[in-house]
Each structure stands twice: as structure tokens, then as C-alpha cells.
Design a protein around this motif. Structure first.
Motif, PDB file in Angstrom:
ATOM      1  N   LEU A  71       0.846  -1.025  -0.014  1.00 15.88           N
ATOM      2  CA  LEU A  71      -0.062  -0.056   0.025  1.00 15.88           C
ATOM      3  C   LEU A  71       0.772   1.254   0.168  1.00 15.88           C
ATOM      4  CD1 LEU A  71      -2.818   1.409   0.057  1.00 15.88           C
ATOM      5  CD2 LEU A  71      -2.372   1.026   2.761  1.00 15.88           C
ATOM      6  N   ALA A  72       1.908   1.297   0.999  1.00 13.94           N
ATOM      7  CA  ALA A  72       2.895   2.456   1.105  1.00 13.94           C
ATOM      8  C   ALA A  72       3.423   2.507  -0.461  1.00 13.94           C
ATOM      9  CB  ALA A  72       3.702   2.113   2.063  1.00 13.94           C
ATOM     10  N   GLN A  73       4.055   1.389  -0.973  1.00 19.98           N
ATOM     11  CA  GLN A  73       4.555   1.513  -2.253  1.00 19.98           C
ATOM     12  C   GLN A  73       3.600   2.086  -3.361  1.00 19.98           C
ATOM     13  OE1 GLN A  73       5.357  -2.181  -4.194  1.00 19.98           O
ATOM     14  NE2 GLN A  73       7.007  -1.330  -5.395  1.00 19.98           N
ATOM     15  N   GLY A  74       2.458   1.579  -3.196  1.00 18.77           N
ATOM     16  CA  GLY A  74       1.606   2.195  -4.468  1.00 18.77           C
ATOM     17  C   GLY A  74       1.278   3.586  -4.271  1.00 18.77           C
ATOM     18  N   ILE A  75       0.984   4.010  -3.059  1.00 19.50           N
ATOM     19  CA  ILE A  75       0.937   5.620  -2.883  1.00 19.50           C
ATOM     20  C   ILE A  75       2.118   6.272  -3.169  1.00 19.50           C
ATOM     21  CG2 ILE A  75       0.423   7.218  -1.118  1.00 19.50           C
ATOM     22  CD1 ILE A  75      -1.276   5.282   0.549  1.00 19.50           C
ATOM     23  N   ALA A  76       3.199   5.742  -2.833  1.00 18.13           N
ATOM     24  CA  ALA A  76       4.328   6.556  -3.236  1.00 18.13           C
ATOM     25  C   ALA A  76       4.440   6.612  -4.667  1.00 18.13           C
ATOM     26  CB  ALA A  76       5.690   5.928  -2.764  1.00 18.13           C
ATOM     27  N   LEU A  77       3.802   5.958  -5.437  1.00 23.82           N
ATOM     28  CA  LEU A  77       4.016   6.000  -6.960  1.00 23.82           C
ATOM     29  C   LEU A  77       3.064   7.110  -7.565  1.00 23.82           C
ATOM     30  CD1 LEU A  77       4.204   2.045  -7.900  1.00 23.82           C
ATOM     31  CD2 LEU A  77       6.218   3.652  -8.004  1.00 23.82           C
ATOM     32  N   ASN A  78       2.240   7.467  -6.624  1.00 29.85           N
ATOM     33  CA  ASN A  78       1.223   8.466  -6.942  1.00 29.85           C
ATOM     34  C   ASN A  78       1.184   9.921  -6.302  1.00 29.85           C
ATOM     35  OD1 ASN A  78      -0.851   6.861  -8.640  1.00 29.85           O
ATOM     36  ND2 ASN A  78      -0.181   5.410  -7.103  1.00 29.85           N
ATOM     37  N   VAL A  79       2.468   9.990  -5.268  1.00 31.19           N
ATOM     38  CA  VAL A  79       2.560  11.212  -4.841  1.00 31.19           C
ATOM     39  C   VAL A  79       4.035  11.483  -4.606  1.00 31.19           C
ATOM     40  CG1 VAL A  79       0.157  11.106  -3.480  1.00 31.19           C
ATOM     41  CG2 VAL A  79       2.355  10.501  -2.614  1.00 31.19           C
ATOM     42  N   ASP A  80       4.314  12.506  -4.544  1.00 28.29           N
ATOM     43  CA  ASP A  80       5.720  12.915  -4.086  1.00 28.29           C
ATOM     44  C   ASP A  80       6.390  12.711  -2.769  1.00 28.29           C
ATOM     45  OD1 ASP A  80       8.368  13.664  -4.872  1.00 28.29           O
ATOM     46  OD2 ASP A  80       7.882  15.833  -4.884  1.00 28.29           O
ATOM     47  N   LEU A  81       6.205  11.601  -2.222  1.00 31.94           N
ATOM     48  CA  LEU A  81       6.602  11.415  -1.013  1.00 31.94           C
ATOM     49  C   LEU A  81       7.275   9.898  -0.551  1.00 31.94           C
ATOM     50  CD1 LEU A  81       3.541  12.447   1.292  1.00 31.94           C
ATOM     51  CD2 LEU A  81       5.778  13.480   1.136  1.00 31.94           C
ATOM     52  N   SER A  82       8.253   9.623   0.238  1.00 32.67           N
ATOM     53  CA  SER A  82       8.880   8.489   0.212  1.00 32.67           C
ATOM     54  C   SER A  82       8.097   7.475   0.850  1.00 32.67           C
ATOM     55  CB  SER A  82      10.197   8.561   1.012  1.00 32.67           C
ATOM     56  OG  SER A  82       9.952   8.836   2.430  1.00 32.67           O
ATOM     57  N   ILE A  83       8.559   6.108   0.786  1.00 32.89           N
ATOM     58  CA  ILE A  83       7.847   5.102   1.185  1.00 32.89           C
ATOM     59  C   ILE A  83       7.748   4.978   2.740  1.00 32.89           C
ATOM     60  CG2 ILE A  83       7.713   2.410   1.417  1.00 32.89           C
ATOM     61  CD1 ILE A  83       8.397   2.236  -1.406  1.00 32.89           C
ATOM     62  N   GLY A  84       8.892   5.417   3.462  1.00 33.86           N
ATOM     63  CA  GLY A  84       8.928   5.795   4.842  1.00 33.86           C
ATOM     64  C   GLY A  84       8.118   6.749   5.349  1.00 33.86           C
ATOM     65  N   ILE A  85       8.104   7.974   4.803  1.00 33.31           N
ATOM     66  CA  ILE A  85       7.103   8.799   5.305  1.00 33.31           C
ATOM     67  C   ILE A  85       5.607   8.368   5.206  1.00 33.31           C
ATOM     68  CG2 ILE A  85       6.116  11.339   4.890  1.00 33.31           C
ATOM     69  CD1 ILE A  85       9.051  12.138   4.196  1.00 33.31           C
ATOM     70  N   ILE A  86       5.442   7.977   4.027  1.00 32.98           N
ATOM     71  CA  ILE A  86       3.874   7.414   3.724  1.00 32.98           C
ATOM     72  C   ILE A  86       3.512   6.201   4.752  1.00 32.98           C
ATOM     73  CG2 ILE A  86       2.674   6.056   2.133  1.00 32.98           C
ATOM     74  CD1 ILE A  86       3.984   7.211  -0.097  1.00 32.98           C
ATOM     75  N   THR A  87       4.436   5.356   5.068  1.00 34.14           N
ATOM     76  CA  THR A  87       4.232   4.381   6.162  1.00 34.14           C
ATOM     77  C   THR A  87       3.968   5.239   7.412  1.00 34.14           C
ATOM     78  OG1 THR A  87       5.827   2.866   5.249  1.00 34.14           O
ATOM     79  CG2 THR A  87       5.140   2.516   7.349  1.00 34.14           C
ATOM     80  N   VAL A  88       4.485   5.992   7.818  1.00 37.56           N
ATOM     81  CA  VAL A  88       4.303   6.717   9.140  1.00 37.56           C
ATOM     82  C   VAL A  88       3.030   7.342   9.112  1.00 37.56           C
ATOM     83  CG1 VAL A  88       5.131   8.588  10.656  1.00 37.56           C
ATOM     84  CG2 VAL A  88       6.887   7.163   9.718  1.00 37.56           C
ATOM     85  N   LEU A  89       2.557   8.012   7.687  1.00 34.47           N
ATOM     86  CA  LEU A  89       1.250   8.606   7.718  1.00 34.47           C
ATOM     87  C   LEU A  89       0.083   7.781   7.841  1.00 34.47           C
ATOM     88  CD1 LEU A  89       2.134  11.359   4.878  1.00 34.47           C
ATOM     89  CD2 LEU A  89       2.001  11.671   7.302  1.00 34.47           C
ATOM     90  N   ILE A  90       0.329   6.507   7.042  1.00 32.50           N
ATOM     91  CA  ILE A  90      -0.589   5.523   7.242  1.00 32.50           C
ATOM     92  C   ILE A  90      -0.856   4.982   8.658  1.00 32.50           C
ATOM     93  CG2 ILE A  90      -1.109   2.874   6.380  1.00 32.50           C
ATOM     94  CD1 ILE A  90       0.442   3.532   4.173  1.00 32.50           C
ATOM     95  N   SER A  91       0.279   4.921   9.392  1.00 32.09           N
ATOM     96  CA  SER A  91       0.065   4.475  10.771  1.00 32.09           C
ATOM     97  C   SER A  91      -0.754   5.609  11.558  1.00 32.09           C
ATOM     98  CB  SER A  91       1.610   4.111  11.327  1.00 32.09           C
ATOM     99  OG  SER A  91       2.284   3.087  10.985  1.00 32.09           O
ATOM    100  N   ILE A  92      -0.366   6.775  11.388  1.00 30.26           N
ATOM    101  CA  ILE A  92      -1.109   7.960  12.019  1.00 30.26           C
ATOM    102  C   ILE A  92      -2.522   7.718  11.599  1.00 30.26           C
ATOM    103  CG2 ILE A  92      -1.311  10.453  12.305  1.00 30.26           C
ATOM    104  CD1 ILE A  92       1.700  10.497  11.841  1.00 30.26           C
ATOM    105  N   GLY A  93      -2.802   7.647  10.295  1.00 33.50           N
ATOM    106  CA  GLY A  93      -4.381   7.512   9.768  1.00 33.50           C
ATOM    107  C   GLY A  93      -5.095   6.408  10.416  1.00 33.50           C
ATOM    108  N   VAL A  94      -4.322   5.295  10.530  1.00 36.00           N
ATOM    109  CA  VAL A  94      -4.922   3.885  11.146  1.00 36.00           C
ATOM    110  C   VAL A  94      -5.206   4.366  12.739  1.00 36.00           C
ATOM    111  CG1 VAL A  94      -4.827   1.586  11.870  1.00 36.00           C
ATOM    112  CG2 VAL A  94      -3.947   2.531   9.559  1.00 36.00           C
ATOM    113  N   LEU A  95      -4.464   4.997  13.229  1.00 32.33           N
ATOM    114  CA  LEU A  95      -4.521   5.299  14.719  1.00 32.33           C
ATOM    115  C   LEU A  95      -5.950   6.287  15.059  1.00 32.33           C
ATOM    116  CD1 LEU A  95      -1.196   6.197  16.209  1.00 32.33           C
ATOM    117  CD2 LEU A  95      -2.515   4.449  16.705  1.00 32.33           C
ATOM    118  N   PHE A  96      -6.192   7.308  14.008  1.00 35.52           N
ATOM    119  CA  PHE A  96      -7.383   7.989  13.971  1.00 35.52           C
ATOM    120  C   PHE A  96      -8.563   7.222  13.977  1.00 35.52           C
ATOM    121  CE2 PHE A  96      -4.792  11.787  13.121  1.00 35.52           C
ATOM    122  CZ  PHE A  96      -5.295  12.719  14.124  1.00 35.52           C
TER     123      PHE A  96
END
Length: 215
Positions: free
Chosen positions: A58-83
Motif C-alpha cells: 500500500l505504501a509503495q502504491g501510494i508513493a508511486l502516485n504522490v511525491d513522498l518517500s515510502i518511509g514517510i507514507i508508512t508513518v502517515l498510514i500508521s497515524i491515519g490508522v490510529l485515527f
């Protein structure tokens, strides 16, 4: 049958509540043991080169569509899941914090010291062992009841809302995440499929074994 298990077992070393800043030594020990095994399994899946986990896809797929690294996206996904925990009334604990630290360290250890098998069949065997190890580790640390990681907390919260077996809820989550990641362009391997379809039953088996062993 472990596939039908719905509740997280309570044993003598389980914490009474997730937000417990002074847990028993035995509770803290099993929390850390479970997280070490969980991280070991995640690391073994990576070094098996049979395919990354669904959430990494999922992080890889999002990274292919936005200008962010997989690492940053992984953190953002975790924060989103916490919400997403808020409507599910899930509560964090020290396990929620240690989840990220210990699992991250174990992944680094695996990548540094465990070689990738040269034979593809052995890679698949290692990926299968990885999924079972994650399931066992997840079972141990969830029974400690000191706070789940973002994905596991989402699983537990959804199980309580739907009253479906844990294996079913986790499989639904992983398959959904994998499908979205694949649609966005992420690369799905055999190991990804093994994880997506196998992690639900593996976590359920881990919970069942822990409950039977310590009750």
C-alpha cells in the motif's frame, strides 16, 4: 477451533488495562517477547524476497502516485490508522510505542544478519515461516494487553464491532489493503499473498496457543 476465536484470551500475566505504566515484570516480558517475534517475522518476510507485506505494498502504491518517500507514507498510514481507533474506542498503551521501536529494530537485524535463500522454494518456505512467526508474536503481545500497534488495534476494534472471528477480520483487512496497493501500482509477490491470506489464521492460532498454554 482456533479459526473461530473472537476474543483476546486473558491469562495470569495479562494487564488489566492497556494504559498501564507500571505493568508486572512478567507482563512486560511477554509484551517484549511477542514484539521481538513479530518483528523477526516481518524481517524474515522482507529478506525472503518472496514479496512484501500488504501494508508495504500500500505504501509503495501510494508513493508511486504522490511525491513522498515510502518511509514517510508508512508513518502517515500508521497515524491515519490510529485515527480510525477513535470510533472503535481502542486505547493505546506502552505496547503501542514499543511496537514501532522493537519491530523496527528486529527488521534491521534480520536484513543485516539473515541472508536471502538462493533457491526460490526456500524463499517461499522462509516466507511461510515468517507469517507463522508474526502470528505467534502477535498472539503473545496482544494477550499482554498493554496496547496494540496501529494495525492490530484496528483489527481488535473491528472484531468487537462486527463480532466476527479475528482470523476473518484480519484477513479482510490485509486483503483489502493489498488490493488497494496493487491497484495503485504496488508490486504483489507470492509472499504478499501468503501474508494477506495467512496472517489472520496465524494470529488466531497464536492467540489460541497462548490461551491454552497459560490457562
Amino acid at each position: 477451533m482456533f479459526l473461530k476465536i473472537k476474543d483476546i484470551p486473558k491469562v495470569y500475566w495479562s494487564s488489566e488495562k492497556p494504559l498501564n505504566l507500571k505493568p508486572k515484570i512478567s507482563t512486560f516480558f511477554f509484551l517484549c517477547l511477542g514484539l521481538v517475534l513479530f518483528g523477526l517475522g516481518e524481517g524474515l518476510l522482507i529478506v525472503s524476497f518472496a514479496g512484501a507485506s500488504p501494508w508495504s505494498i500500500l505504501a509503495q502504491g501510494i508513493a508511486l502516485n504522490v511525491d513522498l518517500s515510502i518511509g514517510i507514507i508508512t508513518v502517515l498510514i500508521s497515524i491515519g490508522v490510529l485515527f480510525l481507533w477513535l470510533p472503535l474506542k481502542q486505547k493505546p498503551g506502552i505496547g503501542t510505542i514499543l511496537n514501532a521501536i522493537i519491530i523496527g529494530l528486529m527488521i534491521d537485524v534480520c536484513i543485516k544478519f539473515i541472508p536471502t535463500p538462493e533457491n526460490y522454494l526456500n524463499q517461499l518456505i522462509l516466507a511461510t515461516i515468517a507469517v507463522l512467526t508474526v502470528g505467534l508474536g502477535g498472539g503473545i503481545y496482544l494477550v499482554a494487553n498493554l496496547g496494540a500497534g496501529p494495525r492490530d488495534g484496528l483489527m481488535v476494534g473491528l472484531q468487537k464491532k462486527t463480532n466476527l472471528p479475528i482470523a476473518t477480520v484480519r484477513a479482510f483487512l490485509e486483503i483489502t489493503v493489498m488490493s488497494i496497493g496493487w491497484y495503485l501500482g504496488g508490486t504483489v509477490g507470492i509472499g504478499t499473498l501468503l501474508f494477506a491470506f495467512g496472517i489472520g489464521p496465524s494470529v488466531a492460532l497464536g492467540l489460541y496457543l497462548v490461551g491454552k498454554t497459560f490457562n
